[in-house]
Scaffold this motif. Structure first.
Motif, mmCIF file in Angstrom:
data_model
loop_
_atom_site.group_PDB
_atom_site.id
_atom_site.type_symbol
_atom_site.label_atom_id
_atom_site.label_comp_id
_atom_site.label_asym_id
_atom_site.label_seq_id
_atom_site.Cartn_x
_atom_site.Cartn_y
_atom_site.Cartn_z
ATOM 1 N N UNK A 144 0.864 -1.185 0.000
ATOM 2 C CA UNK A 144 0.000 0.000 0.000
ATOM 3 C C UNK A 144 0.899 1.232 0.000
ATOM 4 N N UNK A 145 1.021 1.876 -1.147
ATOM 5 C CA UNK A 145 2.021 2.924 -1.329
ATOM 6 C C UNK A 145 1.391 4.249 -1.753
ATOM 7 N N UNK A 146 1.932 5.327 -1.225
ATOM 8 C CA UNK A 146 1.534 6.663 -1.666
ATOM 9 C C UNK A 146 2.247 6.977 -2.979
ATOM 10 N N UNK A 147 1.543 7.662 -3.862
ATOM 11 C CA UNK A 147 2.161 8.030 -5.141
ATOM 12 C C UNK A 147 1.724 9.428 -5.553
ATOM 13 N N UNK A 148 2.695 10.219 -5.998
ATOM 14 C CA UNK A 148 2.417 11.570 -6.490
ATOM 15 C C UNK A 148 2.247 11.532 -8.001
ATOM 16 N N UNK A 149 1.185 12.175 -8.475
ATOM 17 C CA UNK A 149 0.908 12.242 -9.910
ATOM 18 C C UNK A 149 0.610 13.694 -10.281
ATOM 19 N N UNK A 150 0.490 13.916 -11.578
ATOM 20 C CA UNK A 150 0.052 15.222 -12.078
ATOM 21 C C UNK A 150 -1.198 14.986 -12.922
ATOM 22 N N UNK A 151 -2.250 15.725 -12.633
ATOM 23 C CA UNK A 151 -3.519 15.563 -13.343
ATOM 24 C C UNK A 151 -3.447 16.174 -14.740
ATOM 25 N N UNK A 168 -1.855 -3.291 -10.385
ATOM 26 C CA UNK A 168 -1.686 -2.222 -9.402
ATOM 27 C C UNK A 168 -2.902 -1.309 -9.460
ATOM 28 N N UNK A 169 -3.630 -1.228 -8.337
ATOM 29 C CA UNK A 169 -4.896 -0.515 -8.276
ATOM 30 C C UNK A 169 -4.735 0.838 -7.608
ATOM 31 N N UNK A 170 -5.581 1.802 -8.009
ATOM 32 C CA UNK A 170 -5.471 3.170 -7.516
ATOM 33 C C UNK A 170 -6.720 3.564 -6.742
ATOM 34 N N UNK A 171 -6.507 4.029 -5.503
ATOM 35 C CA UNK A 171 -7.574 4.614 -4.702
ATOM 36 C C UNK A 171 -7.406 6.125 -4.762
ATOM 37 N N UNK A 172 -8.460 6.824 -5.165
ATOM 38 C CA UNK A 172 -8.365 8.221 -5.546
ATOM 39 C C UNK A 172 -9.568 8.972 -4.975
ATOM 40 N N UNK A 182 -2.798 1.628 -14.962
ATOM 41 C CA UNK A 182 -2.618 1.844 -16.397
ATOM 42 C C UNK A 182 -3.830 2.513 -17.035
ATOM 43 N N UNK A 183 -4.966 2.537 -16.321
ATOM 44 C CA UNK A 183 -6.180 3.154 -16.849
ATOM 45 C C UNK A 183 -6.324 4.615 -16.415
ATOM 46 N N UNK A 184 -5.435 5.066 -15.536
ATOM 47 C CA UNK A 184 -5.498 6.449 -15.079
ATOM 48 C C UNK A 184 -4.664 7.321 -16.003
ATOM 49 N N UNK A 204 9.025 4.434 -14.181
ATOM 50 C CA UNK A 204 9.469 4.261 -15.553
ATOM 51 C C UNK A 204 8.341 4.650 -16.511
ATOM 52 N N UNK A 205 8.718 4.957 -17.754
ATOM 53 C CA UNK A 205 7.724 5.333 -18.763
ATOM 54 C C UNK A 205 6.766 4.181 -19.004
ATOM 55 N N UNK A 206 5.574 4.518 -19.451
ATOM 56 C CA UNK A 206 4.571 3.497 -19.740
ATOM 57 C C UNK A 206 3.772 3.937 -20.944
ATOM 58 N N UNK A 207 3.090 2.984 -21.547
ATOM 59 C CA UNK A 207 2.143 3.272 -22.619
ATOM 60 C C UNK A 207 0.744 2.986 -22.104
ATOM 61 N N UNK A 208 -0.113 4.002 -22.113
ATOM 62 C CA UNK A 208 -1.458 3.849 -21.587
ATOM 63 C C UNK A 208 -2.424 3.548 -22.727
#
Length: 208
Positions: A144-151, A168-172, A182-184, A204-208
């Protein structure tokens, strides 16, 4: 009589097979649709500094940032996503999203306080509270990890990533729906590492 026995045996086999199939489906009741597609895992890149507000948070809530020696990172630190765990994820996500009243931080970095269970707060408060509650329910901290993103509109945002073998699932706090990372459509900046919550890494970079 022999034909009747064969017939009953065949019926029993069909009922049993149907039960097994139904049980398998039940294991993913409420699971994100994306889990049925290709599974994508977050790839950790280079070590990086944690957010400054996280460092201050750790000074205030020392237990939240304490490495747990008993939690050995096994098989990448992921957990098996059962129906019970999925239900717990949904319960925590919905409850915290409803319990904390949204309050924008208008003071920038100076106004970031990262509080547990505040009456009102921003994305940081939602995220740290969800992580705290999931660990209290028995989820291992390594998963269960915190992650910083940019909207998409350019705002820095904090979410919780739960690392499972199903993805890997995201609680938002911006949505009640739990989705695979990968869906965000966020730009992913940095994330806590499984071995030690005080250490962060870029993604790392990803392709969504």
């Amino acid at each position: 009589m022999r034909n009747v026995v064969k017939y009953l045996a065949a019926v029993a086999a069909i009922v049993f097979a149907a039960g097994v199939q139904q049980s398998a489906k039940a294991a993913f009741v409420g699971a994100p649709m994306g889990l049925r597609g290709a599974i994508q895992y977050i790839k950790f890149d280079q070590p990086t500094l944690p957010p400054m507000a996280f460092t201050i948070f750790c000074l205030k809530y020392k237990d939240e940032c304490k490495p747990r020696p008993q939690q050995i990172v096994f098989r990448g630190g992921r957990l098996k996503l059962t129906a019970e765990r999925m239900a717990q994820l949904q319960e925590v996500n919905q409850r915290i999203n409803s319990a904390i009243r949204p309050e924008a931080n208008l003071e920038g970095l100076r106004g970031e306080k990262w509080l547990l269970h505040p009456a009102s707060g921003d994305c940081n408060d939602y995220a740290v509270t969800k992580r705290h509650d999931l660990i209290a329910k028995g989820f291992p901290g390594r998963s269960v990890l915190l992650s910083e993103v940019v909207t998409n509109w350019g705002e820095h945002h904090l979410v919780v990533v739960v690392r499972t073998f199903s993805g890997d699932l995201v609680l938002d706090n911006l949505t009640g729906q739990i989705l695979p990372w990968s869906k965000k459509s966020y730009r992913w900046v940095r994330i806590q590492t499984p071995k030690n919550p005080n250490y962060w890494a870029s993604l790392a970079d990803r392709n969504v």
